[in-house]
Design a protein around this motif. Structure first.
Motif, mmCIF file in Angstrom:
data_model
loop_
_atom_site.group_PDB
_atom_site.id
_atom_site.type_symbol
_atom_site.label_atom_id
_atom_site.label_comp_id
_atom_site.label_asym_id
_atom_site.label_seq_id
_atom_site.Cartn_x
_atom_site.Cartn_y
_atom_site.Cartn_z
ATOM 1 N N ILE B 57 26.601 65.918 57.556
ATOM 2 C CA ILE B 57 25.786 67.123 57.766
ATOM 3 C C ILE B 57 24.763 66.817 58.866
ATOM 4 O O ILE B 57 23.735 66.187 58.610
ATOM 5 N N PRO B 58 25.049 67.236 60.116
ATOM 6 C CA PRO B 58 24.146 66.903 61.224
ATOM 7 C C PRO B 58 23.173 68.038 61.550
ATOM 8 O O PRO B 58 22.618 68.068 62.659
ATOM 9 N N THR B 59 22.967 68.918 60.592
ATOM 10 C CA THR B 59 22.188 70.141 60.824
ATOM 11 C C THR B 59 20.785 69.873 61.359
ATOM 12 O O THR B 59 20.242 70.656 62.146
ATOM 13 N N ALA B 60 20.184 68.762 60.941
ATOM 14 C CA ALA B 60 18.814 68.461 61.374
ATOM 15 C C ALA B 60 18.742 68.088 62.847
ATOM 16 O O ALA B 60 17.696 68.208 63.480
ATOM 17 N N SER B 61 19.861 67.639 63.400
ATOM 18 C CA SER B 61 19.836 67.072 64.744
ATOM 19 C C SER B 61 19.836 68.143 65.826
ATOM 20 O O SER B 61 20.515 69.164 65.715
ATOM 21 N N MET B 63 21.144 67.549 68.526
ATOM 22 C CA MET B 63 22.420 67.274 69.178
ATOM 23 C C MET B 63 23.469 67.110 68.085
ATOM 24 O O MET B 63 24.097 66.044 67.962
ATOM 25 N N ALA B 64 23.669 68.173 67.313
ATOM 26 C CA ALA B 64 24.475 68.059 66.094
ATOM 27 C C ALA B 64 25.906 67.606 66.373
ATOM 28 O O ALA B 64 26.433 66.735 65.673
ATOM 29 N N GLU B 65 26.525 68.171 67.398
ATOM 30 C CA GLU B 65 27.935 67.822 67.652
ATOM 31 C C GLU B 65 28.050 66.351 68.067
ATOM 32 O O GLU B 65 28.938 65.633 67.611
ATOM 33 N N VAL B 70 29.394 60.648 66.795
ATOM 34 C CA VAL B 70 28.986 59.249 66.632
ATOM 35 C C VAL B 70 29.343 58.752 65.228
ATOM 36 O O VAL B 70 29.977 57.702 65.064
ATOM 37 N N TYR B 71 28.963 59.524 64.215
ATOM 38 C CA TYR B 71 29.230 59.050 62.844
ATOM 39 C C TYR B 71 30.727 59.095 62.523
ATOM 40 O O TYR B 71 31.244 58.226 61.820
ATOM 41 N N GLN B 72 31.427 60.101 63.061
ATOM 42 C CA GLN B 72 32.882 60.139 62.843
ATOM 43 C C GLN B 72 33.524 58.870 63.409
ATOM 44 O O GLN B 72 34.387 58.260 62.781
ATOM 45 N N ALA B 304 23.836 56.284 71.093
ATOM 46 C CA ALA B 304 25.087 55.982 70.402
ATOM 47 C C ALA B 304 26.230 56.796 70.992
ATOM 48 O O ALA B 304 27.347 56.303 71.137
ATOM 49 N N ALA B 305 25.938 58.054 71.366
ATOM 50 C CA ALA B 305 26.973 58.908 71.958
ATOM 51 C C ALA B 305 27.395 58.364 73.316
ATOM 52 O O ALA B 305 28.583 58.348 73.656
#
Lengths: 310, 310
Positions: B57-61, B63-65, B70-72, B304-305
């Protein structure tokens, strides 16, 4: 070395009554020198007010003469009777009888900020040190700010890193004047984030109580036990006597395990027992004091000296 | 809102044995994503390793996508079976059944960093919140980093100032997901000097335990009680249950009086009882972990991206 008098009108000896208690006024640095001067006013009061005969020791300062001028001016404005300079620049000079005589004649001794290693190397264990101890025991108030505060305790923090995360062997102790046994004094505490360095030191030496003092704030300590807070910031006590720690085995720079340390944040008006490490009482004070912060003690001295010239 | 699968080869359901415990992995932000990945490896392990079905759940970011990518990528490298995206952008979207379905199917839920107020406003009290709570109680590991960590507790720190000097009313709480009652979680703790804000909040609410987590470090909490520390930094506990404070009457921004708070600095390998607020045991760990620090979560994600693209 030089001694120097800057007399201020005044009279009578302080009564012997006032001088039966041993008093330290330990200042966290950057104390207000121009406006409310709450902390320095307290120092002059403890030294006898209009009867105060004050010796300033600016040896730690890189701008010793200016530092003396600043304090001479402030203490003069606060109506102390006499302000003298004791400023040895070598360890040998501390044996000169005129220095001990100046201290023996004082009702208050004030050690300025600067380089506390210089204070440790030049003064600790010398005849000047003996004179300061003598003065303390006969009831003269002994005060120091910043480096001058650190040197008052037995174990003096000589360096360490900033932060809230205690780490192994990044802080160091050396020998101070020993007027306050069982305590490590730290200064510029909140302003320079010195929580971690103090916690790591008391974790390694849990018999010692850590006392960190904010800028423009002082711990007034009577008979090495009763502590009252004066000024616009706070005094912090870190008590690791009941804590569990791996400080005896953690690797260099590793995060330290310290579990069960007790902490106290004590603003103006708090009264604390350093022996029992317990709050005695708290009368909240609301002084409208100037909060003074300076990046370095030399900067602070230069600012105050510039203001003095204006 | 979107859901998105990034399958990783794998098989079998996690055994029911592994999922009888409620587990949180609360991360202090800026966890290593490229080298040892100690903390994220632990997350995947807790989610079932090669059988892990993870929802990010990257909603807070902001740069959500990119945060999801990165986590994927990291969770894929760590051989989790499936990585899905749940990314509502309005409170209304959190009611869409596909989101709850994704969470209901997960063995691990990971909430990224960013703006925790956005998490609070979009997710708390919604069907998505209910799905996360359901997942937690059936044994899926719930993890969050930085803002995603703060939102896991009942009382979420929404803002506050840096430093070691606790002051009145400069920190604020709002409502979090409530998976960890009785605790205030804080993150980037050492790196952003959050000691004062946590201490001031628990001084005002002494029934709550303050838990601050360093970057690249996690508190693994089982059944809301047993806490183990993982990572290169430390977890800090601030316990003001026995403290005396003037937090009920001090003026705005005044230094707070807090006397008798108990603190714990707990590195990797410490095991702590959050109920009794006591250390249970400590096995010193010496991982050669990368210490990763970033000024902001967006910066961390961007780094990280960029590494991912290379």
């Amino acid at each position: 070395m030089s001694t120097h008098n800057g007399s201020v009108p005044g009279s009578a000896e302080p009564s012997s009554q006032e001088h039966t208690r041993r008093t330290l006024l330990v200042i966290g640095g950057a104390e207000d020198k121009r406006r409310r001067t709450l902390v320095l006013k307290r120092f002059v009061e403890l030294a006898g007010g209009r009867e105060a005969r004050i010796v300033v020791i600016p040896t730690a300062s890189s701008m010793a003469e200016e530092a003396f001028d600043v304090y001479q001016s402030v203490f003069g404005r606060l109506r102390s009777r006499e302000v003298s300079l004791v400023n040895p620049q070598t360890r040998l000079e501390t044996s000169e009888p005129s220095l001990a005589e100046a201290i023996d004649n004082a009702t208050g001794v004030f050690v300025t900020g600067g380089n506390q290693l210089k204070l440790g190397q030049l003064i600790v264990g010398t005849p000047l040190h003996e004179a300061i101890t003598r003065a303390y025991h006969r009831g003269a108030v002994i005060s120091g700010t910043s480096a001058g505060a650190s040197v008052l305790s037995q174990f003096m923090i000589s360096m360490g890193e900033e932060g809230v995360a205690p780490r192994q062997r990044v802080s160091q102790l050396s020998a101070g004047l020993g007027l306050l046994p069982g305590v490590i004094l730290d200064q510029h505490f909140g302003q320079r984030t010195r929580y971690a360095r103090l916690l790591s030191l008391v974790a390694a030496s849990p018999s010692l109580l850590g006392v960190g003092i904010d800028e423009d704030t002082a711990a007034e300590i009577v008979d090495e036990r009763s502590m009252t807070v004066v000024g616009s910031g706070a005094v912090y006590v870190v008590d690791a006597r009941a804590a569990v720690s791996d400080a005896h085995e953690a690797r260099h720079a590793a995060p330290l395990m310290v579990s069960g340390a007790v902490v106290h944040s004590l603003p103006y008006g708090a009264h604390f027992d350093l022996g029992a490490a317990q709050l005695l009482d708290f009368q909240e004070m609301h002084p409208e004091v100037a909060v003074v912060t300076s990046p370095t003690d030399a900067h602070d001295t230069a600012n105050a000296a510039a203001a003095l010239r204006r």
